[in-house]
Write a protein that holds these residues in place. Structure first.
Motif: not given
Ligand code: C2O
Ligand code: CU
Length: 474
Positions: A432-448
């Motif tokens: 699935n070509p693209g630019i995809w986020m790969d992040h923590c879904h504790n969204l506070n951690h993501a913001a950190e």
């Protein structure tokens, strides 16, 4: 030593100390405007060093190829404002169509879904991400990566075919740590063509201002059902940490993150953990009570509360293996995603921050793949906290945990916990070509800063991040 030398020495020593610090501080500050493509460094995972910046295709052109008319049309209006929980507790947050959770979007597999989003009053802008639905990249809803945030007074249309049945959800991906927590989300269900006789109910867990709710209700939610009614309960965790789910009567786990479990067996006296962002579909027979943390969904007459079982159902050993889901004997790319914690600067702020492969955001890896690659990720967590990891645009099969291979049904996930001192290995096909986020879904951690990206060679984005752009996905 003469006083003036002592002073000189002190000045030199201070400079030697502050110099690197100033450099680190400067290095962690973000320009007012920058592209995700210039973030960090490219990690090729041992695969081909394909050029990634060369002009190829823009994410904006990675749209749904089908031009047929929509089968399902939905209007979502985002507003800032206060809403009331059933107890009367007022929540200062955001709504879709005047409520939170927003409307449930229901489609049948194969449908073309068109969603018109209007931002009426959300000052910082909004976007909508279809969590777990592997949409074309242009429809992924990440502000600053796949689109600009929808500003106040603006409209935006999403268009995609839902080609997989299952339980999903949608939420804003602009200032997500605040907007999701404060109400900008809803349930998204893709039904199979056949209309089976099963009763089908959503169970969306969310904590508003510290108050746990299910489908927006603080008390147990009850659905009427005759005794013996087979029911599918679609548990969706929209919070920042995992939730335990169990039932007093035997249940089966029919699906995880929208993908069916192969030959699920009855479970008794065990709870199942649902990672933040994750979903499990449970089958119960009425009368039943599905306990979702401290909230509950009652089907039929209430059999009464049941104590939380001591044992956890390990999904890695649940169900039957069946044919191997993916050949991973010689993967094209093998990435390491090591989550740690160390002192440093993020966005010019000193602190103890999450690190990815030793680096602090935004100097984190861009994991580069070519279309068609078989990709293995080894996620190792030594950060002292649990992280519910979420990869956009793909489902991955869990290969092992702490070196122990999975023995049950192929476990396809888009959201999964990696506990402290744990290593989880997953694999997927880069389809699935693209630019995809790969992040923590504790969204506070993501913001950190616990955010990285999976990037396909030749894909570029015209969108920008940084204060000038008004885009802030985390
Ligand atoms: Cu639920 Cu990056 O998303
Ligand atoms: Cu985390």
């Amino acid at each position: 030593m003469r006083p003036q030398y002592r002073l000189l020495l002190a000045v030199l020593a201070t400079a030697a100390l502050l110099g690197p610090l100033a450099y680190m501080w400067q290095n962690s500050r973000l320009p007012a405007s920058y592209s995700v493509m210039d973030m960090g460094y490219v990690d090729y995972g041992g695969g081909a060093r394909s050029a990634h910046h060369q002009a190829g295709v823009s994410v904006a052109d990675l749209v749904e190829p089908s031009d047929r008319a929509a089968d399902v049309t939905v209007d979502l209006v985002a507003r800032e404002g206060t809403f009331k929980l059933p107890s009367g507790l007022e929540v200062e947050g955001f709504t879709f169509n005047g409520k939170s959770p927003g409307p449930t979007i229901t489609a049948t597999v194969g449908d073309l879904v068109e969603v018109h989003v209007r931002n009426e009053t959300v000052p910082e802008g909004v976007s909508v991400h279809w969590h777990g639905i592997d949409v074309p990249n242009a429809e992924d809803g990440v502000a600053g990566v796949t689109q600009d945030a929808i500003r106040r007074g603006e409209d935006y249309t999403y268009r995609f075919v839902v080609d997989h049945v299952g339980t999903y959800w949608y939420h804003s991906h602009q200032v997500a740590h605040s907007q999701v927590q404060r109400g900008l989300f809803g349930s998204f269900v893709v039904l199979p063509e056949r209309d089976d006789q099963r009763l089908d109910v959503a169970a969306l867990a969310h904590t508003y201002a510290g108050v746990p709710t299910l489908n927006g209700e603080e008390e147990a939610t009850t659905v009427t059902a005759p005794s013996g009614q087979v029911t599918r309960v679609r548990v969706t965790n929209t919070d920042n940490s995992s939730v335990r789910v169990w039932s007093g009567t035997p249940y089966r786990v029919l699906a995880v993150d929208g993908y069916d479990v192969n030959k699920p067996t009855p479970v008794e006296a065990a709870y199942v953990d649902v990672a933040a962002g994750g979903r499990v579909d449970l089958e119960v027979v009425a009368p039943a009570r599905v306990q979702v943390g401290s909230t509950a969904l009652v089907v039929g007459s209430d059999p009464g509360e049941v104590e939380e079982p001591a044992e956890r159902l390990d999904l890695l050993g649940y169900g039957s293996p069946g044919p191997p889901p993916l050949d991973v004997t010689s993967p094209d790319r093998e990435f390491r995603y090591a989550i740690g914690r160390r002192p440093g600067f993020v966005s010019g702020k000193p602190g103890l921050w999450w690190s990815i492969n030793g680096h602090l955001w935004p100097n984190v890896p861009m994991f580069l793949v070519d279309e068609g690659d078989v990709v293995v990720f080894t996620i190792k967590n030594t950060s002292g906290d649990i992280h519910p990891m979420h990869l956009h645009g793909h489902h991955a099969v869990v290969l092992s945990r702490d070196g122990e291979p999975a023995t049950g049904s192929p476990l396809w996930v888009d959201s999964f916990d990696v506990a402290n001192d744990e290593t989880v290995q997953i694999a997927f096909v880069a389809d699935n070509p693209g630019i995809w986020m790969d992040h923590c879904h504790n969204l506070n951690h993501a913001a950190e800063g616990l955010v990285a990206h999976l990037m396909y060679s030749g894909v570029t984005t015209p969108y920008l991040l940084g204060s000038d752009s008004g885009n802030e996905p985390e």
